[in-house]
Design a protein around this motif. Structure first.
Motif, PDB file in Angstrom:
ATOM      1  N   MET A   1     -33.209 125.842  21.450  1.00 41.91           N
ATOM      2  CA  MET A   1     -32.496 127.050  21.781  1.00 41.91           C
ATOM      3  C   MET A   1     -33.303 128.248  21.267  1.00 41.91           C
ATOM      4  O   MET A   1     -33.740 128.284  20.130  1.00 41.91           O
ATOM      5  CB  MET A   1     -31.114 127.006  21.130  1.00 41.91           C
ATOM      6  CG  MET A   1     -30.223 128.140  21.529  1.00 41.91           C
ATOM      7  SD  MET A   1     -28.549 128.012  20.850  1.00 41.91           S
ATOM      8  CE  MET A   1     -27.753 127.088  22.131  1.00 41.91           C
ATOM      9  N   THR A   2     -33.469 129.236  22.117  1.00 41.26           N
ATOM     10  CA  THR A   2     -34.255 130.400  21.733  1.00 41.26           C
ATOM     11  C   THR A   2     -33.432 131.330  20.840  1.00 41.26           C
ATOM     12  O   THR A   2     -32.210 131.204  20.729  1.00 41.26           O
ATOM     13  CB  THR A   2     -34.706 131.167  22.982  1.00 41.26           C
ATOM     14  OG1 THR A   2     -33.550 131.710  23.627  1.00 41.26           O
ATOM     15  CG2 THR A   2     -35.465 130.272  23.945  1.00 41.26           C
ATOM     16  N   GLU A   3     -34.118 132.250  20.228  1.00 37.80           N
ATOM     17  CA  GLU A   3     -33.448 133.225  19.365  1.00 37.80           C
ATOM     18  C   GLU A   3     -32.435 134.047  20.144  1.00 37.80           C
ATOM     19  O   GLU A   3     -31.360 134.359  19.639  1.00 37.80           O
ATOM     20  CB  GLU A   3     -34.482 134.142  18.708  1.00 37.80           C
ATOM     21  CG  GLU A   3     -35.284 133.472  17.625  1.00 37.80           C
ATOM     22  CD  GLU A   3     -34.423 133.031  16.452  1.00 37.80           C
ATOM     23  OE1 GLU A   3     -33.548 133.807  16.007  1.00 37.80           O
ATOM     24  OE2 GLU A   3     -34.635 131.908  15.977  1.00 37.80           O
ATOM     25  N   ALA A   4     -32.772 134.410  21.377  1.00 36.64           N
ATOM     26  CA  ALA A   4     -31.855 135.200  22.207  1.00 36.64           C
ATOM     27  C   ALA A   4     -30.585 134.414  22.491  1.00 36.64           C
ATOM     28  O   ALA A   4     -29.479 134.958  22.442  1.00 36.64           O
ATOM     29  CB  ALA A   4     -32.531 135.608  23.507  1.00 36.64           C
ATOM     30  N   ASN A   5     -30.720 133.128  22.787  1.00 32.98           N
ATOM     31  CA  ASN A   5     -29.550 132.294  23.057  1.00 32.98           C
ATOM     32  C   ASN A   5     -28.680 132.148  21.815  1.00 32.98           C
ATOM     33  O   ASN A   5     -27.452 132.156  21.902  1.00 32.98           O
ATOM     34  CB  ASN A   5     -29.967 130.921  23.566  1.00 32.98           C
ATOM     35  CG  ASN A   5     -30.528 130.967  24.970  1.00 32.98           C
ATOM     36  OD1 ASN A   5     -30.293 131.911  25.704  1.00 32.98           O
ATOM     37  ND2 ASN A   5     -31.282 129.952  25.330  1.00 32.98           N
ATOM     38  N   LYS A   6     -29.308 132.028  20.646  1.00 35.36           N
ATOM     39  CA  LYS A   6     -28.546 131.941  19.400  1.00 35.36           C
ATOM     40  C   LYS A   6     -27.768 133.224  19.153  1.00 35.36           C
ATOM     41  O   LYS A   6     -26.609 133.193  18.737  1.00 35.36           O
ATOM     42  CB  LYS A   6     -29.487 131.669  18.224  1.00 35.36           C
ATOM     43  CG  LYS A   6     -30.047 130.270  18.202  1.00 35.36           C
ATOM     44  CD  LYS A   6     -30.965 130.089  17.006  1.00 35.36           C
ATOM     45  CE  LYS A   6     -31.634 128.734  17.033  1.00 35.36           C
ATOM     46  NZ  LYS A   6     -32.556 128.556  15.897  1.00 35.36           N
ATOM     47  N   LEU A   7     -28.413 134.347  19.408  1.00 38.30           N
ATOM     48  CA  LEU A   7     -27.761 135.637  19.218  1.00 38.30           C
ATOM     49  C   LEU A   7     -26.568 135.786  20.162  1.00 38.30           C
ATOM     50  O   LEU A   7     -25.497 136.237  19.746  1.00 38.30           O
ATOM     51  CB  LEU A   7     -28.757 136.770  19.424  1.00 38.30           C
ATOM     52  CG  LEU A   7     -28.242 138.188  19.193  1.00 38.30           C
ATOM     53  CD1 LEU A   7     -27.738 138.342  17.763  1.00 38.30           C
ATOM     54  CD2 LEU A   7     -29.331 139.196  19.498  1.00 38.30           C
ATOM     55  N   VAL A   8     -26.749 135.407  21.407  1.00 38.25           N
ATOM     56  CA  VAL A   8     -25.648 135.482  22.377  1.00 38.25           C
ATOM     57  C   VAL A   8     -24.490 134.600  21.934  1.00 38.25           C
ATOM     58  O   VAL A   8     -23.327 135.004  21.994  1.00 38.25           O
ATOM     59  CB  VAL A   8     -26.144 135.089  23.791  1.00 38.25           C
ATOM     60  CG1 VAL A   8     -24.979 134.898  24.742  1.00 38.25           C
ATOM     61  CG2 VAL A   8     -27.109 136.130  24.324  1.00 38.25           C
ATOM     62  N   THR A   9     -24.787 133.410  21.447  1.00 36.10           N
ATOM     63  CA  THR A   9     -23.749 132.503  20.967  1.00 36.10           C
ATOM     64  C   THR A   9     -22.998 133.112  19.789  1.00 36.10           C
ATOM     65  O   THR A   9     -21.766 133.047  19.724  1.00 36.10           O
ATOM     66  CB  THR A   9     -24.365 131.152  20.560  1.00 36.10           C
ATOM     67  OG1 THR A   9     -25.063 130.604  21.677  1.00 36.10           O
ATOM     68  CG2 THR A   9     -23.299 130.186  20.093  1.00 36.10           C
ATOM     69  N   GLN A  10     -23.709 133.723  18.860  1.00 38.77           N
ATOM     70  CA  GLN A  10     -23.067 134.358  17.712  1.00 38.77           C
ATOM     71  C   GLN A  10     -22.183 135.529  18.134  1.00 38.77           C
ATOM     72  O   GLN A  10     -21.096 135.717  17.597  1.00 38.77           O
ATOM     73  CB  GLN A  10     -24.122 134.837  16.712  1.00 38.77           C
ATOM     74  CG  GLN A  10     -24.826 133.718  15.989  1.00 38.77           C
ATOM     75  CD  GLN A  10     -25.946 134.231  15.094  1.00 38.77           C
ATOM     76  OE1 GLN A  10     -26.412 135.357  15.233  1.00 38.77           O
ATOM     77  NE2 GLN A  10     -26.377 133.384  14.170  1.00 38.77           N
ATOM     78  N   ILE A  11     -22.645 136.303  19.094  1.00 37.11           N
ATOM     79  CA  ILE A  11     -21.863 137.435  19.592  1.00 37.11           C
ATOM     80  C   ILE A  11     -20.601 136.943  20.285  1.00 37.11           C
ATOM     81  O   ILE A  11     -19.518 137.515  20.112  1.00 37.11           O
ATOM     82  CB  ILE A  11     -22.715 138.317  20.535  1.00 37.11           C
ATOM     83  CG1 ILE A  11     -23.807 139.019  19.731  1.00 37.11           C
ATOM     84  CG2 ILE A  11     -21.845 139.326  21.274  1.00 37.11           C
ATOM     85  CD1 ILE A  11     -24.833 139.734  20.566  1.00 37.11           C
ATOM     86  N   GLU A  12     -20.707 135.872  21.045  1.00 38.67           N
ATOM     87  CA  GLU A  12     -19.526 135.310  21.706  1.00 38.67           C
ATOM     88  C   GLU A  12     -18.513 134.798  20.687  1.00 38.67           C
ATOM     89  O   GLU A  12     -17.307 134.988  20.846  1.00 38.67           O
ATOM     90  CB  GLU A  12     -19.938 134.194  22.663  1.00 38.67           C
ATOM     91  CG  GLU A  12     -20.654 134.701  23.899  1.00 38.67           C
ATOM     92  CD  GLU A  12     -21.248 133.588  24.747  1.00 38.67           C
ATOM     93  OE1 GLU A  12     -21.305 132.427  24.289  1.00 38.67           O
ATOM     94  OE2 GLU A  12     -21.661 133.900  25.880  1.00 38.67           O
TER      95      GLU A  12
END
Length: 80
Positions: A1-12
């Motif tokens: 999982m990329t950093e961007a995907n991790k960030l999106v998951t955290q925001i969700e």
């Protein structure tokens, strides 16, 4: 999982938590969705708030509900 995907998951996840907080507060503080939204924005941005209004509008009840839901200490200061 990329950093961007991790960030999106955290925001969700944060969005889901905020929805839970709003639901909990609305059980106690009814009909003031805009005020609750503004207070949450203030808290999340690290700001301070002064609740001003006529007696009986629920300012103290809002602070108490926020304190319980957010797990923080809430204080009431009265000026006369």
């Amino acid at each position: 999982m990329t950093e961007a995907n991790k960030l999106v998951t955290q925001i969700e996840k944060l969005g889901e938590k905020l929805d839970e907080v709003r639901a909990m507060i609305s059980q106690v503080f009814i009909g003031q969705d805009r005020v609750v939204e503004q207070i949450l924005i203030t808290l999340l941005s690290g700001g301070h708030a002064i609740l001003v209004g006529l007696p009986g509008l629920g300012k103290t009840k809002l602070v108490e509900a926020l304190s319980v839901v957010m797990g923080v200490d809430g204080n009431r200061v009265q000026f006369t």
